[in-house]
Design an enzyme around this catalytic site. Structure first.
Site, PDB file in Angstrom:
ATOM      1  N   HIS A 269      -9.461   0.550  -5.217  1.00 46.47           N
ATOM      2  CA  HIS A 269      -8.458  -0.197  -4.446  1.00 46.47           C
ATOM      3  C   HIS A 269      -7.079   0.294  -4.830  1.00 46.47           C
ATOM      4  CE1 HIS A 269     -11.586  -2.941  -3.249  1.00 46.47           C
ATOM      5  NE2 HIS A 269     -11.947  -3.010  -4.520  1.00 46.47           N
TER       6      HIS A 269
ATOM      7  N   ARG B 226      -9.499 -12.028  -2.783  1.00 48.62           N
ATOM      8  CA  ARG B 226      -9.602 -10.612  -3.166  1.00 48.62           C
ATOM      9  C   ARG B 226     -10.071 -10.430  -4.610  1.00 48.62           C
ATOM     10  NH1 ARG B 226      -6.864  -8.079   1.170  1.00 48.62           N
ATOM     11  NH2 ARG B 226      -5.215  -9.431   1.950  1.00 48.62           N
TER      12      ARG B 226
ATOM     13  N   ASN C  26     -13.377   2.987  -1.058  1.00 47.76           N
ATOM     14  CA  ASN C  26     -12.438   1.892  -0.851  1.00 47.76           C
ATOM     15  C   ASN C  26     -12.880   1.227   0.439  1.00 47.76           C
ATOM     16  OD1 ASN C  26     -10.421   0.084  -0.378  1.00 47.76           O
ATOM     17  ND2 ASN C  26      -8.729   1.509  -0.739  1.00 47.76           N
TER      18      ASN C  26
ATOM     19  N   SER D 118      -4.248  -1.421  -4.257  1.00 52.04           N
ATOM     20  CA  SER D 118      -3.491  -2.551  -4.805  1.00 52.04           C
ATOM     21  C   SER D 118      -4.259  -3.179  -5.961  1.00 52.04           C
ATOM     22  CB  SER D 118      -3.264  -3.609  -3.710  1.00 52.04           C
ATOM     23  OG  SER D 118      -4.501  -4.169  -3.305  1.00 52.04           O
TER      24      SER D 118
ATOM     25  N   TYR E 193       0.790  -1.235   0.000  1.00 53.91           N
ATOM     26  CA  TYR E 193       0.000   0.000   0.000  1.00 53.91           C
ATOM     27  C   TYR E 193       0.823   1.287   0.000  1.00 53.91           C
ATOM     28  CZ  TYR E 193      -3.598  -3.403   1.217  1.00 53.91           C
ATOM     29  OH  TYR E 193      -4.442  -4.486   1.200  1.00 53.91           O
TER      30      TYR E 193
ATOM     31  N   ASP F  42     -25.963  -3.406  -0.593  1.00 55.76           N
ATOM     32  CA  ASP F  42     -27.349  -2.933  -0.592  1.00 55.76           C
ATOM     33  C   ASP F  42     -27.413  -1.417  -0.411  1.00 55.76           C
ATOM     34  OD1 ASP F  42     -28.353  -5.439  -1.021  1.00 55.76           O
ATOM     35  OD2 ASP F  42     -29.083  -5.760   1.020  1.00 55.76           O
TER      36      ASP F  42
ATOM     37  N   HIS G 162     -15.131  -7.624  -0.160  1.00 62.95           N
ATOM     38  CA  HIS G 162     -15.210  -9.012  -0.593  1.00 62.95           C
ATOM     39  C   HIS G 162     -16.378  -9.781   0.018  1.00 62.95           C
ATOM     40  CE1 HIS G 162     -11.388  -7.881  -2.234  1.00 62.95           C
ATOM     41  NE2 HIS G 162     -10.869  -7.670  -1.020  1.00 62.95           N
TER      42      HIS G 162
END
Ligand code: DQA
Length: 146
Positions: A101, A112, A75, A103, A22, A88, A81
């Site tokens: 994201h 992921r 993010n 990465s 990151y 919703d 996941h």
């Protein structure tokens, strides 16, 4: 245009955790870069981070009910996941949401590779570090201009 940048679980540790994945910039430093990019283009951004799923849902509801934003960058961290609650919430609101994201989630662990949010998001950007947020703003602006 006005954007809300929402970061979810563990993103507060950006710059301190898994620097190889990151990077070493803190979330505040990344947010400053996003704010500067927005300002340079006549746009504005607000920032929110929480490690709590329900607080992220509340923030999405608030943005929708207050009609305060043109677009949202989300993010959600690992919630991406498996959080049907966030999915919703995104589906419930009429503000375009970009899934972000830092990465490249597709080049990482199998779990992921799947996002339960992508289907209800306008678009997805991953793999460009803090540039993923900038690319998402470019994309949202394009969508909003149409
Ligand atoms: C992340 C990717 C997720 O898989 C992970 O759980 C995160 C960060 C990213 O920005 O690359 O916490 O969303």
């Amino acid at each position: 245009m006005k954007f809300l940048v929402i970061n979810g679980v563990n993103l507060n540790l950006t710059g301190k955790r898994e620097k190889g994945v990151y990077g070493s910039a803190s979330l505040d430093e990344i947010n400053e870069k996003i704010a500067a990019y927005c300002a340079a283009n006549g746009d504005q951004a607000d920032f929110y981070q929480s490690n709590i799923e329900g607080e992220l849902v509340n923030k999405l509801h608030e943005a929708f009910l207050d009609k305060a934003y043109d677009g949202i960058l989300l993010n959600a961290g690992a919630f991406t996941h498996y959080s049907y609650a966030l999915r919703d919430a995104i589906a419930a609101i009429d503000i375009p949401v970009a899934e972000v994201h830092m990465s490249n989630v597709h080049a990482r662990e199998e779990f992921r590779h799947n996002s339960v949010l992508s289907e209800v998001c306008k678009g997805v950007v991953c793999g460009f570090g803090h540039g993923s947020y900038i690319a998402a703003i470019v994309g949202l602006k394009d969508v909003l201009a149409k």
